[in-house]
Design an enzyme around this catalytic site. Structure first.
Site, PDB file in Angstrom:
ATOM      1  N   LYS A  53       0.839  -1.212   0.000  1.00 14.56           N
ATOM      2  CA  LYS A  53       0.000   0.000   0.000  1.00 14.56           C
ATOM      3  C   LYS A  53       0.868   1.254   0.000  1.00 14.56           C
ATOM      4  CE  LYS A  53      -3.758  -2.530   2.101  1.00 14.56           C
ATOM      5  NZ  LYS A  53      -4.500  -2.950   3.299  1.00 14.56           N
ATOM      6  N   GLN A  97      -4.769  -1.331   9.522  1.00 12.71           N
ATOM      7  CA  GLN A  97      -4.609  -2.677   8.953  1.00 12.71           C
ATOM      8  C   GLN A  97      -5.151  -3.732   9.926  1.00 12.71           C
ATOM      9  OE1 GLN A  97      -3.337  -3.401   5.782  1.00 12.71           O
ATOM     10  NE2 GLN A  97      -4.026  -5.473   6.246  1.00 12.71           N
ATOM     11  N   ASP A 120     -11.214   2.695   3.892  1.00 12.19           N
ATOM     12  CA  ASP A 120     -11.595   1.285   3.795  1.00 12.19           C
ATOM     13  C   ASP A 120     -13.114   1.137   3.652  1.00 12.19           C
ATOM     14  OD1 ASP A 120      -9.547  -0.545   3.653  1.00 12.19           O
ATOM     15  OD2 ASP A 120      -9.130  -0.507   5.804  1.00 12.19           O
TER      16      ASP A 120
END
Ligand code: NAP
Length: 313
Positions: A53, A97, A120
């Site tokens: 990422k 994460q 997200d």
């Protein structure tokens, strides 16, 4: 019949190039999008994902920073970190994460992320926006699948879509996006009765289960589009042989790495499907591409809005 391959890598590269062009335009106007990634502890798989990422941000021109609290971090410490990132104007996206260590209340931490920075798309506010068709941030994997279907000219409106899996991350938002796209949607899970026959209804079949090669030919109507979200690392040689009998490349991967990445869809399905995503190189690359796209979108929605408010619009 042999399915056409839906090349996720190629579509992901297009999406990333589009995001990079938007980043250049925003940066020229004084707003460089920024992403903060929070990686707690030393989970090896999470470290690999986060590296990917951060690298994608560099390639797209997005400012990125990585926060690495220790594996012993408490819920309160993470809430403080998130609050700080929420306050900072140059941070447009916050990605925590998952999974978080067991002592951390993950739901509480995710709920603390400002919905305007929730790249997200997991915050209940964004979940609500999606289900009521309001603009918001949509989870990256299902958003990437929609891009893939649309850019591959696969008809969604009026199609029968079957989604196997009902997770908050993939299955449910996928079903909602397909419904918003006017498909007739069925969502299946581990308690679904006679799963193969329900799946055989599908013009578009999405497998988001987490079971290597579970979707075999008898789940698939000939000519259907099959999207394989699964990413299962198979370490048992007998299992690899069962799935990929006679495939020298996969055997070689297994010999050199000790494992093979396998989707939820059995390779034999490529003989009956009309179109299919490979694993690897299908849905996976789209997820990171959509993270870039979501970060740009978050910057435009939050800072663009403020810019136009300042300008009296
Ligand atoms: P998850 O949270 O474990 O959800 C799995 C879903 O599959 C659940 O709804 C479960 O049903 C259902 N299921 C399990 N066994 C089943 C069976 N025998 N028959 C029918 N349904 C069954 O997984 P997830 O996070 O959605 O991820 C699914 C897969 O996608 C995993 O392999 C994951 O690694 C992969 N993934 C890939 C990407 C990517 O970028 N390519 C991104 C995210 C996830 P119940 O609800 O009844 O338990």
């Amino acid at each position: 019949m042999s399915a056409s391959i839906l090349a996720g890598n190629k579509i992901a590269a297009e999406i990333r190039a589009e995001a990079a062009a938007e980043v250049r335009a925003l940066a020229a106007a004084g707003t460089r999008p920024g992403l903060a990634v929070v990686l707690v502890g030393n989970n090896p798989a999470s470290e690999v994902y986060v590296r990917g990422k951060v690298k994608a941000c560099e390639e797209t021109g997005i400012f990125s920073e990585k926060h690495t609290p220790s594996a012993n971090a408490s819920t309160e410490e993470l809430l403080e970190l998130v609050a700080d990132l929420n306050r900072r104007d140059e941070i447009d996206g916050i990605l925590v994460q998952l999974p978080l260590p067991l002592q951390v209340d993950s739901k509480k931490v995710l709920l603390a992320v400002d919905p305007a920075k929730d790249v997200d798309g997991f915050h209940p506010t964004n979940v609500g926006f999606l289900s009521t068709q309001r603009p918001g941030l949509v989870p990256c994997t299902p958003a990437g699948i929609m891009e893939m279907l649309e850019r591959s000219k696969i008809k969604i409106a009026a199609a029968e879509a079957v989604v196997v899996g009902r997770s908050d991350i993939v299955g449910k938002p996928m079903a909602m996006l397909l419904l918003n796209g006017n498909a007739t949607v069925t969502v299946c899970h581990s308690k679904t009765h006679d799963l193969p026959s329900v799946c055989r209804r599908a013009d578009i079949l999405i497998a988001a289960i987490g079971r290597a090669g579970m979707i075999t030919n008898d789940f698939v109507r000939p000519g259907a589009t099959v999207i394989d979200v699964g990413m299962n690392r198979v370490t048992d040689h007998a299992e690899v042989s069962r799935l990929f009998a006679g495939n020298a490349k996969r055997e070689e991967t297994f010999r050199s790495k000790g494992s093979v990445l396998v989707g939820d869809v059995h390779p034999e399905v490529a003989e009956v499907a009309g179109a299919i995503t490979p694993v690897p190189g299908g849905v996976g690359p789209l997820t990171i591409a959509m993270l870039m796209s979501n970060t740009v979108k978050a910057a435009k929605m939050r800072r663009g809005r403020r810019g136009s408010e300042r300008a009296g619009a």
